[in-house]
Motif scaffolding. Sequence first.
Motif, PDB file in Angstrom:
ATOM      1  N   UNK A   1       0.829  -1.203   0.000  1.00 34.56           N
ATOM      2  CA  UNK A   1       0.000   0.000   0.000  1.00 34.56           C
ATOM      3  C   UNK A   1       0.862   1.250   0.000  1.00 34.56           C
TER       4      UNK A   1
ATOM      5  N   UNK B   1       1.377   3.750  -3.119  1.00 37.81           N
ATOM      6  CA  UNK B   1       0.878   5.106  -2.916  1.00 37.81           C
ATOM      7  C   UNK B   1       1.963   6.173  -2.958  1.00 37.81           C
TER       8      UNK B   1
ATOM      9  N   UNK C   1       4.645   6.382  -1.081  1.00 40.09           N
ATOM     10  CA  UNK C   1       5.344   6.734   0.156  1.00 40.09           C
ATOM     11  C   UNK C   1       6.183   5.553   0.618  1.00 40.09           C
TER      12      UNK C   1
ATOM     13  N   UNK D   1       8.069   5.490   3.902  1.00 38.16           N
ATOM     14  CA  UNK D   1       7.454   5.156   5.188  1.00 38.16           C
ATOM     15  C   UNK D   1       7.395   3.649   5.417  1.00 38.16           C
TER      16      UNK D   1
ATOM     17  N   UNK E   1      -8.455  -4.782  16.464  1.00 36.45           N
ATOM     18  CA  UNK E   1      -8.331  -3.560  15.664  1.00 36.45           C
ATOM     19  C   UNK E   1      -8.598  -2.275  16.426  1.00 36.45           C
TER      20      UNK E   1
ATOM     21  N   UNK F   1      -5.829   0.704  16.431  1.00 38.81           N
ATOM     22  CA  UNK F   1      -6.140   2.100  16.103  1.00 38.81           C
ATOM     23  C   UNK F   1      -5.673   3.032  17.217  1.00 38.81           C
TER      24      UNK F   1
ATOM     25  N   UNK G   1       0.165   1.725  13.135  1.00 39.66           N
ATOM     26  CA  UNK G   1       0.571   1.910  11.749  1.00 39.66           C
ATOM     27  C   UNK G   1       0.496   3.381  11.390  1.00 39.66           C
ATOM     28  N   UNK G   2      -0.646   3.940  11.681  1.00 40.22           N
ATOM     29  CA  UNK G   2      -0.878   5.342  11.387  1.00 40.22           C
ATOM     30  C   UNK G   2      -0.806   6.120  12.697  1.00 40.22           C
TER      31      UNK G   2
ATOM     32  N   UNK H   1      -3.464  11.324  13.418  1.00 36.16           N
ATOM     33  CA  UNK H   1      -4.425  11.283  12.331  1.00 36.16           C
ATOM     34  C   UNK H   1      -5.799  10.789  12.770  1.00 36.16           C
TER      35      UNK H   1
ATOM     36  N   UNK I   1     -11.464   1.188   9.386  1.00 38.84           N
ATOM     37  CA  UNK I   1     -10.850   2.491   9.628  1.00 38.84           C
ATOM     38  C   UNK I   1      -9.332   2.406   9.651  1.00 38.84           C
ATOM     39  N   UNK I   2      -8.838   1.351  10.293  1.00 41.27           N
ATOM     40  CA  UNK I   2      -7.394   1.136  10.406  1.00 41.27           C
ATOM     41  C   UNK I   2      -6.731   1.200   9.037  1.00 41.27           C
ATOM     42  N   UNK I   3      -7.333   0.497   8.068  1.00 41.29           N
ATOM     43  CA  UNK I   3      -6.744   0.489   6.733  1.00 41.29           C
ATOM     44  C   UNK I   3      -7.033   1.786   5.979  1.00 41.29           C
TER      45      UNK I   3
ATOM     46  N   UNK J   1      -7.282   4.702   7.080  1.00 38.60           N
ATOM     47  CA  UNK J   1      -6.433   5.801   7.534  1.00 38.60           C
ATOM     48  C   UNK J   1      -5.063   5.810   6.881  1.00 38.60           C
ATOM     49  N   UNK J   2      -4.624   4.657   6.372  1.00 40.93           N
ATOM     50  CA  UNK J   2      -3.337   4.646   5.667  1.00 40.93           C
ATOM     51  C   UNK J   2      -3.441   5.622   4.495  1.00 40.93           C
TER      52      UNK J   2
ATOM     53  N   UNK K   1      -4.892   8.364   4.533  1.00 42.27           N
ATOM     54  CA  UNK K   1      -4.592   9.720   5.013  1.00 42.27           C
ATOM     55  C   UNK K   1      -3.106   9.974   5.029  1.00 42.27           C
ATOM     56  N   UNK K   2      -2.336   8.944   5.369  1.00 41.31           N
ATOM     57  CA  UNK K   2      -0.880   9.066   5.320  1.00 41.31           C
ATOM     58  C   UNK K   2      -0.430   9.361   3.896  1.00 41.31           C
ATOM     59  N   UNK K   3      -1.124   8.755   2.942  1.00 39.00           N
ATOM     60  CA  UNK K   3      -0.706   8.878   1.560  1.00 39.00           C
ATOM     61  C   UNK K   3      -1.191  10.171   0.918  1.00 39.00           C
TER      62      UNK K   3
ATOM     63  N   UNK L   1      -7.191   7.447  -2.397  1.00 39.29           N
ATOM     64  CA  UNK L   1      -6.522   6.372  -1.672  1.00 39.29           C
ATOM     65  C   UNK L   1      -7.369   5.897  -0.503  1.00 39.29           C
TER      66      UNK L   1
ATOM     67  N   UNK M   1      -9.097   2.099  -0.125  1.00 38.51           N
ATOM     68  CA  UNK M   1      -8.864   1.211   1.019  1.00 38.51           C
ATOM     69  C   UNK M   1     -10.147   0.950   1.803  1.00 38.51           C
TER      70      UNK M   1
END
Lengths: 255, 263, 317
Positions: free
Chosen positions: A38, A42, A44, A47, A170, A174, A179-180, A184, B41-43, B45-46, B48-50, B55, B59
């Motif tokens: 991913x 994308x 990045x 990262x 999950x 979160x 991961x994020x 965010x 949501x977890x996926x 939000x990736x 948002x990183x991108x 994107x 996801x």
Amino acid sequence: MRGFRSGFRLQLSFFRNYPDSLIPLLTAPLFTVVFTMVLRHGGRGDLSGYAMIAPFYMSLWWFAIFNGGWVIQTERWEGTIEYLVAAPVGFVSVIVGRISTMLLAGAVAFGEVWVFGRYVLRTNVTIHHPYVFTASLVLTLIAMTTTSLFMANLFVLSRTAVTFSNSASYPVYLLGGILVPIALLPGWLQPATNIVFLSWSSKLLRGSLSAGPIQGAAFDLSMIALLAVVALGLATAFMSRILRHARSSGELALR
Amino acid sequence: MMSSLRVMRYSVLSGAYDYTSIYTWKSWLGGWLVRVMSQVTFFALIGRLLGANQQIWFLLVGNAIMIAAMEGVFALNMVSWERSTGTLPLIAASPTSPVLVLASHGVYLVVDGTVSALGALFLLGPVFGLPLPWPRVLLIIPLTILIAASAYSLGTFLGGVVLGFRGLNSVVVNVGIVALMALCGVNVPLDAYPGPIAWVSRFLPITHGLIAVRDVLAGDLGAAGLQALAEAGVATGWLVLCVLTFGRFVQRGRRNGSLEFAT
Amino acid sequence: MSPRPQAVTVIDLVRTFQPRKQPAVQALDGVRLDVDEGEVHGLLGPNGAGKTTLVKILTTVLLPTSGRAEILGHDVVHDAKAVRPLIGIVFGGERGLYTRLTARQNLEYWASLYRLPGAQIKARAAALLERVGLAEKADVKVETFSRGMKQRLHLARGLVAGAKVLFLDEPTTGMDPIASREFRTLISEIRAEGATILLATHDMVEAEVLCDRVTLIDHGRILATESPRSLGRLVSRFQRVDVEGADRELLDRVAALPGVESIVESDDGHRINVDGDEHVPVVLKVIVEAGVVDVRTSRPSLEEVYVGLIGDRGLEV
């Protein structure tokens, strides 16, 4: 000490004999692939270090719940708990010994994602702040272990243990920002992230991988330590109470 | 024929009933649905990183639909569950085809998976600003059911495969689900895969169905229709494979005695 | 010099259970019991009599509601730590073993919990597996074991630390007659090695053959504690002479002898009830001299005692 060692070794033989125990070691590389794909697709790819850290936490959490958290309850189901209580060696030390194998499992999980990410996926990662990195890693393993001990007691007392085990993953990922980064997440979730030690830990591990300076590392490290101690305290408070209650109510073994 | 239908009906109902003993309304909403929404949501939000909304939406859609497939793969547990309660030898010995009984027992998984997936999509979509063009968005409902059923066929097939091996079903379920996440265009489009892998993906559940869902959202209904057909083909394929091989798996289980034990 | 403590002392033990939303259950109602060192003591009673509850309290797994119990002078409630190294437990049954580990792994683990020195653990486990007849299956996973094999592994575990007091709860359930007989031989050997054994059972033959004394328990109360032989006296004070093939004339002669209380017809002959051991030889002499050789003397069996005292419940538990 005897009980601790016996429990530790018993749990290690469980790792060898129950295929389920090692599920995280099989899924972590797959998750690493997913996250890396991913990020790279994308644009990045820089990262990609994040993609390695997240599966490590996912493995840790799995070990904490399914290997550690269910230890006491499975003793009750197997019918071995009464023998354990009647043995000269302390019950508590055996349980602590069993759960402490998490330290080892977590270390292996980390080694695995590191090797896989670095050498198979050829992710470009450098540890720019090795001391912070190591300290965070060690404290994280300890915190995960004490949290697991707390959960082992919680699962005995709570009727929603099964639901929790299946559902907690999950949401915790979160709130832990594994991961994020939690920045965010929507504002109303931010306070909750403070009590999940994973959020402090992931911030530090990610920070250690980037070239810039790390801010507030000492504070973050002490937060992990604090949450680890809190989990330990809760575990201790519960454990003796559970034991005493079980012996007097006759509900040690589950039928 | 009638008796088979009756068996199936009973099987469907008993599976659904068992499910209610695991979850109550409260624990389903407060536990399972929360987990499902967190997972999507977890996926998402990736994204948002991108940076770009596209994107995030890619996801979001992929991982929401994936929930339906995930529950479909749980069908594998149905088979092992029958073994652990000791009913598998009985089913295998009965006049009704075992696949029929087992397949119907877990139908609630297809229902639950669809509801969970669509719940996540329609609740989180607006949160992330995903455009859900009405009324064509309703087409996603049958597509999701199809995807869940498709994954369910795969799950039942895998359930047969692990019949001869003790203690492996949890491993296969978990690895299988993450493998599907990795291979079926859930998180990246199919053209991001190297050629040979993309080919494998085409024979797995979700791949075509998910493209169909994305096509619906994009407005290309013709392409969506073709992809839906392809997904139906994949689902049928796994089901046929399952029916053909199940008997052999049960035989093997009988031969090495693994039909008897709990997992 | 103070007297040696009894192996097991139970004084006015009471245990009440309070299950949720159900009336309270009185599992033990003022139990008194003494077991001497080196004794094999049977606890005989139907299901639900309180045998298992008593054993659990004595093995420190369960706390009593009131009353006291001591093992070799140590209180099971306040001094549990001192009790635990002294006892061995065999609860038996399908559960209680780690099924995905081998017999050897199970046994070595429990040996370590009983603080056996590391060097001894492997040797002790191997020796015990040999002793209970599981040597060939030592490295097989327990999940494949039959019920009888599991029972034997339970017994091996109970013996692992050389316990001074061994508690056995229905140890031969699920064993075939040959295995049961071998098991009994094993118990006799253990007893000969000086251990005290408390055996909770509802198998009469086992109790009769193995036990020095038997305690009858029902509804949480002790009904009697005697040797198996003298328990018979609780049901009938008579000695019995069973004879087959005696004719009317002989029987009339026997009936006239001193001490002969009555003669009753039985399934395969006649039963002569004699009041007092001292009269039996004369009765036997008369019968044998008449040429009848099918003669047996007996006391009421444990089964008769059991049924007589505890009553015939049929299938009711």
